[in-house]
Design a protein around this motif. Sequence first.
Motif, PDB file in Angstrom:
ATOM      1  N   ALA A 178       0.931  -1.081  -0.146  1.00 25.75           N
ATOM      2  CA  ALA A 178       0.098   0.047   0.017  1.00 25.75           C
ATOM      3  C   ALA A 178       0.694   1.436   0.077  1.00 25.75           C
ATOM      4  N   VAL A 179       1.914   1.327   0.803  1.00 22.73           N
ATOM      5  CA  VAL A 179       2.968   2.372   1.060  1.00 22.73           C
ATOM      6  C   VAL A 179       3.458   2.620  -0.267  1.00 22.73           C
ATOM      7  N   ARG A 180       3.952   1.496  -1.083  1.00 25.63           N
ATOM      8  CA  ARG A 180       4.415   1.650  -2.466  1.00 25.63           C
ATOM      9  C   ARG A 180       3.574   1.934  -3.413  1.00 25.63           C
ATOM     10  N   ARG A 181       2.339   1.777  -3.477  1.00 29.87           N
ATOM     11  CA  ARG A 181       1.367   2.240  -4.405  1.00 29.87           C
ATOM     12  C   ARG A 181       0.898   3.601  -4.307  1.00 29.87           C
ATOM     13  N   VAL A 182       1.021   3.929  -3.016  1.00 25.92           N
ATOM     14  CA  VAL A 182       0.537   5.383  -2.667  1.00 25.92           C
ATOM     15  C   VAL A 182       1.735   6.403  -3.021  1.00 25.92           C
ATOM     16  N   ALA A 183       3.021   5.874  -2.691  1.00 25.63           N
ATOM     17  CA  ALA A 183       4.265   6.690  -2.972  1.00 25.63           C
ATOM     18  C   ALA A 183       4.312   6.827  -4.592  1.00 25.63           C
ATOM     19  N   ALA A 184       3.808   5.979  -5.370  1.00 25.68           N
ATOM     20  CA  ALA A 184       3.693   6.215  -6.834  1.00 25.68           C
ATOM     21  C   ALA A 184       2.598   6.784  -7.270  1.00 25.68           C
ATOM     22  N   GLY A 185       1.774   7.391  -6.213  1.00 26.02           N
ATOM     23  CA  GLY A 185       0.778   8.316  -6.971  1.00 26.02           C
ATOM     24  C   GLY A 185      -0.796   7.523  -7.292  1.00 26.02           C
ATOM     25  N   GLN A 186      -0.726   6.283  -7.014  1.00 25.41           N
ATOM     26  CA  GLN A 186      -1.910   5.353  -7.011  1.00 25.41           C
ATOM     27  C   GLN A 186      -2.995   5.918  -5.686  1.00 25.41           C
ATOM     28  N   SER A 187      -4.183   5.658  -6.028  1.00 27.08           N
ATOM     29  CA  SER A 187      -5.077   5.920  -5.040  1.00 27.08           C
ATOM     30  C   SER A 187      -5.631   4.330  -4.517  1.00 27.08           C
ATOM     31  N   LEU A 188      -5.739   4.087  -3.308  1.00 28.82           N
ATOM     32  CA  LEU A 188      -6.221   2.774  -2.999  1.00 28.82           C
ATOM     33  C   LEU A 188      -7.499   2.415  -2.538  1.00 28.82           C
ATOM     34  N   LEU A 189      -8.220   3.811  -2.792  1.00 26.08           N
ATOM     35  CA  LEU A 189      -9.501   3.922  -2.424  1.00 26.08           C
ATOM     36  C   LEU A 189     -10.734   3.341  -3.358  1.00 26.08           C
ATOM     37  N   ASP A 190     -11.135   2.344  -3.027  1.00 26.39           N
ATOM     38  CA  ASP A 190     -12.295   1.533  -3.548  1.00 26.39           C
ATOM     39  C   ASP A 190     -13.284   2.443  -4.539  1.00 26.39           C
ATOM     40  N   PRO A 191     -13.147   2.365  -5.915  1.00 25.03           N
ATOM     41  CA  PRO A 191     -14.072   3.335  -6.523  1.00 25.03           C
ATOM     42  C   PRO A 191     -15.709   3.191  -6.058  1.00 25.03           C
ATOM     43  N   ALA A 192     -15.968   2.008  -5.799  1.00 22.00           N
ATOM     44  CA  ALA A 192     -17.345   1.904  -5.267  1.00 22.00           C
ATOM     45  C   ALA A 192     -17.692   2.714  -4.009  1.00 22.00           C
ATOM     46  N   LEU A 193     -16.474   2.643  -3.152  1.00 21.44           N
ATOM     47  CA  LEU A 193     -16.784   3.244  -2.023  1.00 21.44           C
ATOM     48  C   LEU A 193     -16.713   5.100  -2.252  1.00 21.44           C
ATOM     49  N   THR A 194     -15.824   5.359  -3.140  1.00 20.84           N
ATOM     50  CA  THR A 194     -15.743   6.760  -3.561  1.00 20.84           C
ATOM     51  C   THR A 194     -17.051   7.110  -4.084  1.00 20.84           C
ATOM     52  N   ARG A 195     -17.693   6.132  -4.866  1.00 17.42           N
ATOM     53  CA  ARG A 195     -19.110   6.721  -5.471  1.00 17.42           C
ATOM     54  C   ARG A 195     -20.108   6.687  -4.386  1.00 17.42           C
ATOM     55  N   ARG A 196     -20.152   5.987  -3.596  1.00 16.80           N
ATOM     56  CA  ARG A 196     -20.982   6.059  -2.212  1.00 16.80           C
ATOM     57  C   ARG A 196     -20.836   7.528  -1.536  1.00 16.80           C
ATOM     58  N   VAL A 197     -19.619   7.739  -1.610  1.00 14.26           N
ATOM     59  CA  VAL A 197     -19.454   9.165  -0.793  1.00 14.26           C
ATOM     60  C   VAL A 197     -20.034  10.312  -1.652  1.00 14.26           C
ATOM     61  N   LEU A 198     -19.818  10.089  -2.867  1.00 15.11           N
ATOM     62  CA  LEU A 198     -20.112  11.173  -3.820  1.00 15.11           C
ATOM     63  C   LEU A 198     -21.614  11.123  -4.160  1.00 15.11           C
ATOM     64  N   GLU A 199     -22.206  10.044  -3.839  1.00 11.73           N
ATOM     65  CA  GLU A 199     -23.653  10.012  -3.896  1.00 11.73           C
ATOM     66  C   GLU A 199     -24.320  10.789  -2.798  1.00 11.73           C
ATOM     67  N   ARG A 200     -23.459  10.692  -1.541  1.00 12.46           N
ATOM     68  CA  ARG A 200     -23.963  11.579  -0.222  1.00 12.46           C
ATOM     69  C   ARG A 200     -23.876  13.033  -0.373  1.00 12.46           C
ATOM     70  N   ILE A 201     -22.639  13.469  -1.264  1.00 12.89           N
ATOM     71  CA  ILE A 201     -22.680  14.845  -1.619  1.00 12.89           C
ATOM     72  C   ILE A 201     -23.898  15.153  -2.575  1.00 12.89           C
ATOM     73  N   ARG A 202     -24.165  14.472  -3.560  1.00  9.55           N
ATOM     74  CA  ARG A 202     -25.252  14.827  -4.534  1.00  9.55           C
ATOM     75  C   ARG A 202     -26.785  14.638  -3.508  1.00  9.55           C
ATOM     76  N   HIS A 203     -27.017  13.670  -2.873  1.00 10.65           N
ATOM     77  CA  HIS A 203     -28.281  13.315  -2.382  1.00 10.65           C
ATOM     78  C   HIS A 203     -28.157  13.371  -0.762  1.00 10.65           C
ATOM     79  N   GLY A 204     -27.439  14.196   0.012  1.00  7.80           N
ATOM     80  CA  GLY A 204     -27.224  14.112   1.056  1.00  7.80           C
ATOM     81  C   GLY A 204     -28.611  14.474   1.914  1.00  7.80           C
ATOM     82  N   ASP A 205     -28.875  14.144   2.979  1.00  8.94           N
ATOM     83  CA  ASP A 205     -30.167  14.698   3.726  1.00  8.94           C
ATOM     84  C   ASP A 205     -29.797  16.045   4.022  1.00  8.94           C
ATOM     85  N   ASP A 206     -30.439  16.975   4.248  1.00 13.79           N
ATOM     86  CA  ASP A 206     -30.528  18.379   4.912  1.00 13.79           C
ATOM     87  C   ASP A 206     -28.837  18.848   4.507  1.00 13.79           C
TER      88      ASP A 206
END
Length: 214
Positions: free
Chosen positions: A114-142
């Motif tokens: 993980a350290v090597r990949r992040v140092a090389a500029g990659q993201s370890l964040l699962d795209p599906a999880l990132t999508r969930r987060v962005l959904e929350r920005i789009r359709h967050g309650d209040d």
Amino acid sequence: MIRVYLLDDHEVVRRGLVDLLQAAGDIEVIGESGLAREATRRIPALRPDVAILDARLPDGNGIDVCRDVRAADSSIKGLILTSYEDDEALFAAIMAGASGYVLKQIRGTDLVDAVRRVAAGQSLLDPALTRRVLERIRHGDDPPPELAALTDQERRILEGIAEGLTNREIAGRMFLAEKTVKNYVSNLLAKLGLERRTQAAVLATRLLGDRPHH
């Protein structure tokens, strides 16, 4: 050599991680601490390639440290270390500009990888999880009032900034001219009372991450 800074409030855990990382041969631990305040001060001065940040600390949390460090120097990559997976922490980690989020139960070899990949500029964040987060920005309650002031187009651009995209990438995704996106970003920052894109990602974390649990 990959230069790493380590923030964890358990000395035993830190020692184990230092031994594990140094044994890899291409990683050097250049600094460590157990407190958020000290890490926030020392990391930008030491300029590691990767900062491994414990999510929960006696005087704060690694997510805030990640945000502050990356606002000071965005070339420093953040890897959040946490004991358990939950959407809130993940959400805050993404919005704070972390490149990854690893559970403490991770195998040693996987952490080194993980350290090597992040140092090389990659993201370890699962795209599906990132999508969930962005959904929350789009359709967050209040939605927080600052977000409510944004148009749909501006909100989509804020999502792009939160994902770490460049203006050109946002332009490509939204079928706009890069110059148009640049103007949108300026308006967006002005509306939110910010000067820089990094601060927009920071604010988005604050707005979307610190809301009380429903």
